[in-house]
Design an enzyme around this catalytic site. Structure first.
Site, PDB file in Angstrom:
ATOM      1  N   HIS A 171       0.946  -1.142  -0.080  1.00 42.10           N
ATOM      2  CA  HIS A 171      -0.129  -0.069  -0.021  1.00 42.10           C
ATOM      3  C   HIS A 171       0.715   1.377  -0.043  1.00 42.10           C
ATOM      4  CE1 HIS A 171      -4.008  -1.426   1.012  1.00 42.10           C
ATOM      5  NE2 HIS A 171      -3.560  -2.237   0.683  1.00 42.10           N
TER       6      HIS A 171
ATOM      7  N   LYS B 246      -1.689   0.607  14.955  1.00 42.59           N
ATOM      8  CA  LYS B 246      -0.066   0.657  15.772  1.00 42.59           C
ATOM      9  C   LYS B 246       0.061  -0.436  16.724  1.00 42.59           C
ATOM     10  CE  LYS B 246       1.288   4.052  13.430  1.00 42.59           C
ATOM     11  NZ  LYS B 246       2.056   3.639  12.559  1.00 42.59           N
TER      12      LYS B 246
ATOM     13  N   TYR C 107       2.359   6.863   9.987  1.00 47.83           N
ATOM     14  CA  TYR C 107       1.566   5.958   9.513  1.00 47.83           C
ATOM     15  C   TYR C 107       2.486   4.623   9.197  1.00 47.83           C
ATOM     16  CZ  TYR C 107      -2.680   3.470   7.633  1.00 47.83           C
ATOM     17  OH  TYR C 107      -3.693   2.250   7.617  1.00 47.83           O
TER      18      TYR C 107
END
Length: 389
Positions: free
Chosen positions: A72, A296, A384
């Protein structure tokens, strides 16, 4: 029985630590209170940061992950009928991958069994003894027989409800917690993902997330009340609500189908300090919990494993204690940054019961700032994909 490191908990963090140490010639025994099949049946997140991907490769268990994962290069955020991309590759030259935690855990178990490393399942009454001294040991019950393992160190990878954290005396340990006033209702369905990237949706009806495991397995979530129950939601009700929370163009493409798993997860932030007491070290959920917003949980556990692995290798190979002595400080510095990102993203995307009109305007302004400000997007991308270890 004697070993160098006892690892309590046979989830991904304990298995990864054991595999990394094995490749350095450091002996471990893993104690797991459930069966292997039970551990592998748990459905968890599948977003892996760059750091965790690299650790899997270092551990020699990345072949299937590299072959089957989805790369991604960014993610999408929507608000009402607007949607925008945050392009990780363009902004910072990095990416994340999607590879189910169940698959990762399966790979780690296979690797551990292949090298004959010892794992004891269905253990009960685990007790960590003399962790504040030079010769700790662990006692447990297996098959009705009381057993003892002497060791040099204990790694507590046994989750929030395990024995490791509570072994640290209350006079030493301090816990920090924030409980959010909502949960996530999630379903797993054998349907193609609605989009190539994850979609994090803010709407006036509450948060939603469109995620995936592979090309024929999708994971979707909607924000719900803490008092809600799974049985209150039919599959049809869930799909209808999800469609109301995502942009029309996404709702029109959504392929629905029967759920094969449905559950509600509460959201909270939790950190316990310190993460080391004597020769006991906490890793992952034993020391901290993050809201799933931002993916996370497993990744922060992996950073703990990284710091502990390096510290133990330094101890055994160089007879140096600097890594051990500073493990808690280094791990917590990164943990709190991950907590901040998860907390900020949760506040950005969810509806809170006490939000005023002013609060909603501020939330909208924050989302639009992220939409149009490249500096804000770069900060989001850096967090991220995972801060450096």
């Amino acid at each position: 029985m004697r070993t160098q490191v006892v690892i309590i908990g046979g989830g991904p963090s304990g298995l990864l630590l054991g595999q990394l140490l094995h490749r350095k010639g450091i002996e471990t025994v893993i104690l797991e209170r459930k069966t292997r099949d039970y551990v592998l049946a748990r459905i968890r997140a599948g977003i892996l940061e760059t750091g965790l991907v690299n650790m899997m490769r270092e551990a020699g268990v990345s072949e299937r992950m590299d072959r089957e994962c989805f790369v991604h290069h960014g993610t999408c955020i929507s608000y009402e009928n607007e949607m925008f991309d945050i392009d990780f590759h363009k902004l910072i030259g990095q990416n994340v991958i999607v590879y189910g935690q169940t698959e990762l855990t399966h790979d780690l178990y296979d690797a551990r069994e292949a090298v004959g490393a010892k794992t004891i399942f269905e253990v009960e009454d685990v007790k960590i003894c003399d962790a504040d001294r030079d010769a700790p040991y662990v006692t447990f019950n297996s098959g009705g027989v009381e057993q003892r393992i002497d060791c040099d160190f204990v790694a507590g990878c046994d989750g929030f409800h395990g024995v490791s954290r509570t072994t640290i005396p209350d006079t030493v340990r301090k816990d920090f917690e924030k409980v959010f006033p909502f949960g996530w209702l999630g379903i797993l369905s054998e349907t193609p993902p609605v989009h190539d990237e994850l979609i994090y949706a803010n709407s006036n009806r509450g948060f939603a997330l469109c995620s995936m495991r592979n090309e024929n397995l999708s994971r979707y979530y909607v924000q719900c009340a803490l008092t809600d129950k799974v049985e209150n939601w039919s599959d049809e009700d869930f799909w209808d609500e999800l469609k109301r929370r995502v942009p029309e163009a996404i709702a029109d493409k959504l392929v629905t189908g029967p759920s094969i798993e449905k559950s509600i997860a509460p959201l909270r932030s939790f950190v316990s300090e310190p993460m080391r007491w004597g020769r006991l070290f906490l890793c992952g959920d034993a020391a901290h919990i993050v809201p799933p917003t931002g993916a996370k949980g497993l990744n922060t556990a992996a950073s703990d494993v990284h710091y502990l692995y390096e510290a133990l290798v330094q101890f055994y190979q160089d007879n140096e204690t600097n890594g051990i002595d500073h493990y808690s400080q280094k791990a917590l510095a990164r943990v709190w940054k991950a907590e901040r990102f998860s907390w900020a993203t949760t506040n950005l995307l969810h509806r809170f019961p006490d939000q005023s009109e002013f609060d909603l305007k501020m939330q909208r302004a924050e989302i639009e700032s992220l939409h149009y400000n490249e500096v804000a997007q770069k900060w989001f991308a850096q967090n991220y994909v995972g801060l450096p270890y």
